[in-house]
Design a protein around this motif. Structure first.
Motif, mmCIF file in Angstrom:
data_model
loop_
_atom_site.group_PDB
_atom_site.id
_atom_site.type_symbol
_atom_site.label_atom_id
_atom_site.label_comp_id
_atom_site.label_asym_id
_atom_site.label_seq_id
_atom_site.Cartn_x
_atom_site.Cartn_y
_atom_site.Cartn_z
ATOM 1 N N PHE A 49 5.937 8.585 3.773
ATOM 2 C CA PHE A 49 6.071 9.458 2.620
ATOM 3 C C PHE A 49 5.193 10.688 2.807
ATOM 4 O O PHE A 49 4.085 10.600 3.323
ATOM 5 C CB PHE A 49 5.642 8.731 1.340
ATOM 6 C CG PHE A 49 6.328 7.404 1.141
ATOM 7 C CD1 PHE A 49 5.703 6.225 1.485
ATOM 8 C CD2 PHE A 49 7.613 7.350 0.604
ATOM 9 C CE1 PHE A 49 6.322 5.004 1.316
ATOM 10 C CE2 PHE A 49 8.242 6.124 0.431
ATOM 11 C CZ PHE A 49 7.599 4.957 0.780
ATOM 12 N N TYR A 102 3.396 13.771 0.661
ATOM 13 C CA TYR A 102 2.989 14.222 -0.665
ATOM 14 C C TYR A 102 2.326 15.587 -0.568
ATOM 15 O O TYR A 102 1.735 15.948 0.447
ATOM 16 C CB TYR A 102 1.985 13.249 -1.294
ATOM 17 C CG TYR A 102 2.575 11.942 -1.778
ATOM 18 C CD1 TYR A 102 2.703 10.856 -0.933
ATOM 19 C CD2 TYR A 102 2.982 11.801 -3.110
ATOM 20 C CE1 TYR A 102 3.230 9.657 -1.377
ATOM 21 C CE2 TYR A 102 3.507 10.603 -3.566
ATOM 22 C CZ TYR A 102 3.628 9.534 -2.701
ATOM 23 O OH TYR A 102 4.145 8.351 -3.159
ATOM 24 N N LEU A 130 5.416 13.771 -4.698
ATOM 25 C CA LEU A 130 6.179 13.346 -3.533
ATOM 26 C C LEU A 130 7.124 14.452 -3.086
ATOM 27 O O LEU A 130 7.890 14.985 -3.891
ATOM 28 C CB LEU A 130 6.979 12.086 -3.867
ATOM 29 C CG LEU A 130 7.800 11.478 -2.739
ATOM 30 C CD1 LEU A 130 6.884 10.951 -1.623
ATOM 31 C CD2 LEU A 130 8.693 10.362 -3.254
ATOM 32 N N THR A 140 10.780 11.266 1.540
ATOM 33 C CA THR A 140 10.623 9.978 2.217
ATOM 34 C C THR A 140 11.315 10.072 3.560
ATOM 35 O O THR A 140 12.482 10.499 3.640
ATOM 36 C CB THR A 140 11.271 8.857 1.392
ATOM 37 O OG1 THR A 140 10.655 8.817 0.109
ATOM 38 C CG2 THR A 140 11.105 7.515 2.081
ATOM 39 N N LEU A 156 -0.380 15.324 2.314
ATOM 40 C CA LEU A 156 -0.772 13.986 2.756
ATOM 41 C C LEU A 156 0.446 13.168 3.141
ATOM 42 O O LEU A 156 1.471 13.218 2.456
ATOM 43 C CB LEU A 156 -1.515 13.229 1.642
ATOM 44 C CG LEU A 156 -2.784 13.860 1.091
ATOM 45 C CD1 LEU A 156 -2.563 14.311 -0.332
ATOM 46 C CD2 LEU A 156 -3.928 12.864 1.137
ATOM 47 N N TYR A 180 -0.517 1.216 -0.572
ATOM 48 C CA TYR A 180 -0.175 2.358 0.249
ATOM 49 C C TYR A 180 -1.456 2.953 0.838
ATOM 50 O O TYR A 180 -2.468 3.076 0.158
ATOM 51 C CB TYR A 180 0.564 3.416 -0.572
ATOM 52 C CG TYR A 180 1.955 2.979 -0.957
ATOM 53 C CD1 TYR A 180 2.166 2.087 -2.000
ATOM 54 C CD2 TYR A 180 3.070 3.439 -0.253
ATOM 55 C CE1 TYR A 180 3.442 1.664 -2.334
ATOM 56 C CE2 TYR A 180 4.342 3.032 -0.595
ATOM 57 C CZ TYR A 180 4.524 2.137 -1.630
ATOM 58 O OH TYR A 180 5.786 1.722 -1.959
ATOM 59 N N PHE A 228 -3.109 6.293 2.774
ATOM 60 C CA PHE A 228 -2.897 7.722 2.934
ATOM 61 C C PHE A 228 -3.619 8.250 4.166
ATOM 62 O O PHE A 228 -4.697 7.752 4.523
ATOM 63 C CB PHE A 228 -3.416 8.483 1.706
ATOM 64 C CG PHE A 228 -2.561 8.321 0.489
ATOM 65 C CD1 PHE A 228 -2.710 7.228 -0.351
ATOM 66 C CD2 PHE A 228 -1.591 9.270 0.182
ATOM 67 C CE1 PHE A 228 -1.914 7.076 -1.467
ATOM 68 C CE2 PHE A 228 -0.783 9.122 -0.928
ATOM 69 C CZ PHE A 228 -0.953 8.030 -1.760
#
Lengths: 115, 109
Positions: free
Chosen positions: A33, A35, A45, A48, A92, A104, A106
């Motif tokens: 993902f 961001y 977001l 994906t 990110l 999750y 990062f």
């Protein structure tokens, strides 16, 4: 838990240019993902990225502006194209897989300043 | 749909308690809590999957009320290291997380 190496950590770019951000994960993951976090704001977001298919973009983000590559299960890139000062943000990447179930992790983020 | 967090900011003295709330207009499958210190990436604190279940992380715990579509994060006997911005992220099955706007917590000596 997954470990993500993200680079560059920061960059200052001229408007109209492009920057490619890389994320390398130490294990294979299905989805990655991307961001964006504008100064003092929440995480939004962008898209994906699945390996072997086109990335899925959220409303307000388009492929021409934020092309994404996902050549394998451990790597992805996000390009910020034709940059303007409004693109100044922290970017990110994230993957599912951390210290707890369905958590999750990062990357450390890329702080982008467009001048 | 972005979850709503409250308060937006809070200042505590060391040893004091705080509650951060997260609510959604959508039915929730899970609520995730993260803490982000200035200049760093968000760090996972906990995830809640069942209604009313409380999870704990050191002196930080949380609850999740499915019916009310709400979660609360409880910080007890706060320490200076608790300072940062707390985000709740909500998920529905396999969809990516949607994060609230964050609650900035400052703990002072």
């Amino acid at each position: 838990s997954a470990v993500i190496s993200q680079k560059p950590s920061r960059d200052i770019c001229q408007r109209g240019t492009s920057l490619t951000i890389q994320c390398q994960v130490d294990s294979q993951v299905t989805m990655m993902f991307w961001y964006r976090q504008q100064p003092g704001q929440s995480l939004t977001l962008i898209a994906t990225a699945n390996q072997g298919s086109e990335a899925t973009y959220e409303s307000g983000f388009v492929i021409d502006k934020f092309p994404i590559s996902r050549p394998n299960l451990t790597f992805s890139t996000l390009t910020v194209s034709n940059m303007s000062p409004e693109d100044s943000s922290i970017y990110l990447c994230s993957v599912e897989g951390g210290v707890g179930p369905r958590s999750y992790t990062f990357g450390s983020g890329t702080r982008l300043t467009v001048v | 749909q972005q979850p709503v967090q409250s308060p937006q900011a809070v200042i505590l003295r060391e040893g004091e308690d705080a509650v951060i709330n997260c609510s959604s207009s959508k039915a929730l499958y899970s609520v995730h809590w993260y803490r982000q210190k200035h200049g760093e990436a968000p760090v996972f604190l906990m995830i809640l999957l069942k209604g009313g279940e409380q999870k704990g992380h050191e002196k930080i715990s949380a609850s999740f009320n499915e019916k009310k579509q709400q979660s609360s994060l409880y910080l007890t006997a706060s320490q200076l290291s608790y300072s940062g911005t707390y985000f709740c992220g909500t998920g529905s099955g396999n969809t990516p997380l949607v994060f609230g706007k964050g609650t900035r917590l400052s703990v002072i000596a």
